[in-house]
Design an enzyme around this catalytic site. Structure first.
Site, short mmCIF file in Angstrom:
data_model
loop_
_atom_site.label_atom_id
_atom_site.label_comp_id
_atom_site.label_asym_id
_atom_site.label_seq_id
_atom_site.Cartn_x
_atom_site.Cartn_y
_atom_site.Cartn_z
N GLY A 71 1.11 -1.28 0.36
CA GLY A 71 -0.02 0.44 -0.29
C GLY A 71 1.01 1.20 0.23
N ASN A 151 -8.29 4.06 8.21
CA ASN A 151 -7.79 2.78 8.91
C ASN A 151 -8.17 2.34 10.12
OD1 ASN A 151 -6.31 4.70 8.41
ND2 ASN A 151 -5.23 3.65 9.55
N GLN A 179 -8.26 -0.88 3.12
CA GLN A 179 -8.68 -0.89 3.98
C GLN A 179 -10.60 -1.69 4.33
OE1 GLN A 179 -8.86 -1.29 7.62
NE2 GLN A 179 -6.26 -0.23 7.70
N HIS A 201 -2.12 -7.23 2.49
CA HIS A 201 -2.27 -8.32 4.21
C HIS A 201 -2.96 -7.84 4.33
CE1 HIS A 201 -0.52 -5.00 6.26
NE2 HIS A 201 0.41 -4.48 4.94
N THR A 237 12.23 -6.95 -11.08
CA THR A 237 11.40 -9.12 -11.31
C THR A 237 10.42 -8.87 -10.35
OG1 THR A 237 14.18 -9.13 -12.03
CG2 THR A 237 12.15 -11.77 -11.11
N CYS A 325 1.43 7.31 24.20
CA CYS A 325 2.37 7.32 25.33
C CYS A 325 3.75 6.91 25.12
CB CYS A 325 1.40 7.67 26.21
SG CYS A 325 0.09 9.49 26.84
#
Ligand SMILES: *Cc1c(COP(=O)(O)O)cnc(C)c1O
Length: 401
Positions: A71, A151, A179, A201, A237, A325
Site C-alpha cells: 500500500g 483505518n 482498508q 495483507h 523482477t 504514550c
C-alpha cells in the site's frame, strides 16, 4: 491462554489457500516470468491470472493493474507519479487531514518539492464534506486523493460524489482503498476513480505485495527505472509468490464478500451494543452507519487506550489504540484530533477490528473482560471517573500532548 485477534485493520491472517499457493511459487514454480522457457512461461501465466483476479475485484481491466510492494508504495507512486507528470498543468493537490501517513508524509515531501497541498478538514464523524472539495479546487489542481475508508475509525468517505466532481473538473482522483478492498464492494467506473491503492495483507493475502490501479489514459510517471516489467511502469523482477497470493486473496474476497460482510457486521453490532450497555462514559468514534463492517472504535473516558491495550493483551485479546504514550510518539492520533476530540478523549481510544475468522464466543469473551478492565483502570486513574475537569486534565503519562 485463549488468544483473540481483533486487529484486522493492522493486518489479517493469511488465508490457508493463499499460503499454500505462495509456498508452491516459492518452491516448485520458481521461474522468472520474463524467461522464455517453460519455467518462465508457467509463472508468467499465473501472474497474469492474478492480475485478472485483482482487476475483477474492483471492476477494472487487467492492464490497468500494476503490482507494487504494498500500500505504501502504491500511495507514493500515485502521488509522486501524478505530480511529476502533470507539473506543467498545475502544482496543487487536495487530500484530507485523516489520510494514512503513506499519503500525508508523501504530501509533505511534495510540498518541499514546490507543490501546494490542501488538507481537507473532516466532521465529527471523520467525513469529508463534498462542498469543501468543490471549494478548494483551483485552476492549478491536478489531483484529489481521499481515502475510501479510514483505518482507525472505519468511516467511509463520499467517494462517488468526489469522483463525480473530479471527473467534471478534469482532475485526477486517487483513493487509498487499502482498508476497503476485499471487504466492501468497489467499482472504479461507478465511482469515477482514476487511481486506487490496495494491499494484500489487509484482506488475507501476503505482506509486501499490493497494487496500484491506473485508469487507461492517465498521465503518470513510472515508479522506478530498470527492466520492462509491469509494462515498463514498475521495473524489477516480479514478486511472483506475493502476486499469485494476492490474486488468490482477491478471488476469495470477491466470492465471499456478501456473506463475510454479513458475518463481520453482525459481530461488530453485537460488540458495539455490548460495550454501550455495559460500560458508562464512552464515545463511539467514527460514523455510526457509514463505517467499515468490522470496525469498532471507542473512547473510554478517564482511561488511556494504551493501558487498555496492554490489559487486553494480558487476557489474550489483540487490539489497537489511537494513543501511543509509551510507543515513542507522544501525539495522539491525527485522525481523532481532526475529528475534534480533545487530547484526553483521543488518548482513551481503543480500536477493535474484526475479521472473517472471529466468532460470537470471542465477542462474548471480550464483553466479559473489557468492562472489568475499564472499571479497574478507572478506579486507579488519577483522572478519576467523575472528575469534572476531564476536558482540561492532562494525560497522566505524557502531560496532555
Ligand atoms: C495499511 C495501510 C496502508 C499501508 O499499506 P502497506 O501495505 O502496509 O504498506 C496504507 N493506507 C491505509 C489506509 C492502510 O490501512
Amino acid at each position: 491462554m485463549k488468544r483473540v485477534y481483533f486487529d484486522h485493520s493492522a493486518t489479517t491472517p493469511v488465508d490457508s489457500e493463499v499460503a499454500k499457493l505462495v509456498l508452491e511459487y516459492m518452491t516448485d514454480k520458481f521461474g522468472n516470468p520474463s524467461s522464455i522457457h517453460s519455467f518462465g512461461r508457467e509463472v508468467r501465466k499465473s501472474v497474469e491470472e492474478a492480475r485478472d483476479k485483482v482487476a475483477a475485484l474492483i471492476g477494472a481491466q487487467a492492464k490497468e493493474i500494476f503490482f507494487t510492494s504494498g500500500g505504501t508504495e502504491a500511495d507514493n507512486w500515485a502521488l509522486k507519479g501524478i505530480a511529476a507528470a502533470n507539473r506543467k498543468k498545475g502544482n496543487h493537490i487536495i487530500t484530507s487531514s485523516i489520510e494514512h501517513h503513506a499519503i500525508l508524509h508523501t504530501c509533505e515531501y511534495l510540498e518541499k518539492q514546490g507543490f501546494s497541498v490542501t488538507y481537507l478538514p473532516v466532521d465529527e464523524n471523520a467525513r469529508v464534506n463534498v462542498e469543501d472539495v468543490k471549494k478548494e479546487i483551483t485552476d492549478q489542481t491536478i489531483l484529489i486523493s481521499v481515502m475510501f475508508a479510514n483505518n482507525e475509525v472505519g468511516t467511509i468517505q463520499p467517494i462517488k460524489e468526489i469522483g463525480k466532481i473530479a471527473k467534471e473538473k478534469g482532475i485526477y482522483f486517487h483513493t487509498d482503498a487499502v482498508q476497503a478492498v476485499g471487504h466492501y464492494p468497489i467499482d472504479v467506473n461507478e465511482y469515477n476513480i482514476d487511481l486506487l491503492t490496495l494491499a494484500g495483507h489487509k484482506f488475507y493475502g501476503p505482506k509486501g505485495v499490493g497494487a496500484l490501479y491506473i485508469r487507461r489514459g492517465v498521465k503518470i510517471n513510472s515508479f522506478q527505472q530498470g527492466g520492462a516489467q509491469e509494462r515498463t511502469m514498475r521495473a524489477g523482477t516480479e514478486n511472483v509468490p506475493g502476486i499469485v497470493g494476492l490474486g488468490k486473496a482477491a478471488e476469495i474476497a470477491k466470492l465471499n464478500m456478501e456473506k463475510e460482510i454479513a458475518h463481520v457486521k453482525a459481530l461488530k453490532d453485537k460488540l458495539i451494543k455490548g460495550i454501550t450497555e455495559k460500560i458508562p462514559d464512552i464515545k463511539l468514534n467514527g460514523h455510526p452507519e457509514l463505517r467499515m463492517p468490522g470496525n469498532v472504535n471507542f473512547s473510554f473516558l478517564y482511561v488511556e487506550g494504551e493501558s487498555l491495550l496492554l490489559n487486553l493483551d494480558l487476557k489474550g485479546i489483540a487490539a489497537s489504540s489511537g494513543s501511543a504514550c509509551t510507543s515513542g510518539s507522544l501525539d495522539p492520533s491525527h485522525v481523532l484530533l481532526s475529528m475534534g476530540l480533545t487530547h484526553e478523549v483521543a488518548h482513551g481510544s481503543l480500536r477493535l477490528s474484526l475479521g472473517r475468522g472471529n466468532t460470537e464466543e470471542e465477542i462474548d469473551y471480550c464483553l466479559e473482560v473489557l468492562p472489568e478492565i475499564v472499571a479497574r483502570l478507572r478506579s486507579m486513574s488519577p483522572l478519576g471517573a467523575g472528575s469534572s475537569t476531564i476536558e482540561s486534565n492532562p494525560c497522566s503519562s505524557c502531560g496532555g500532548h
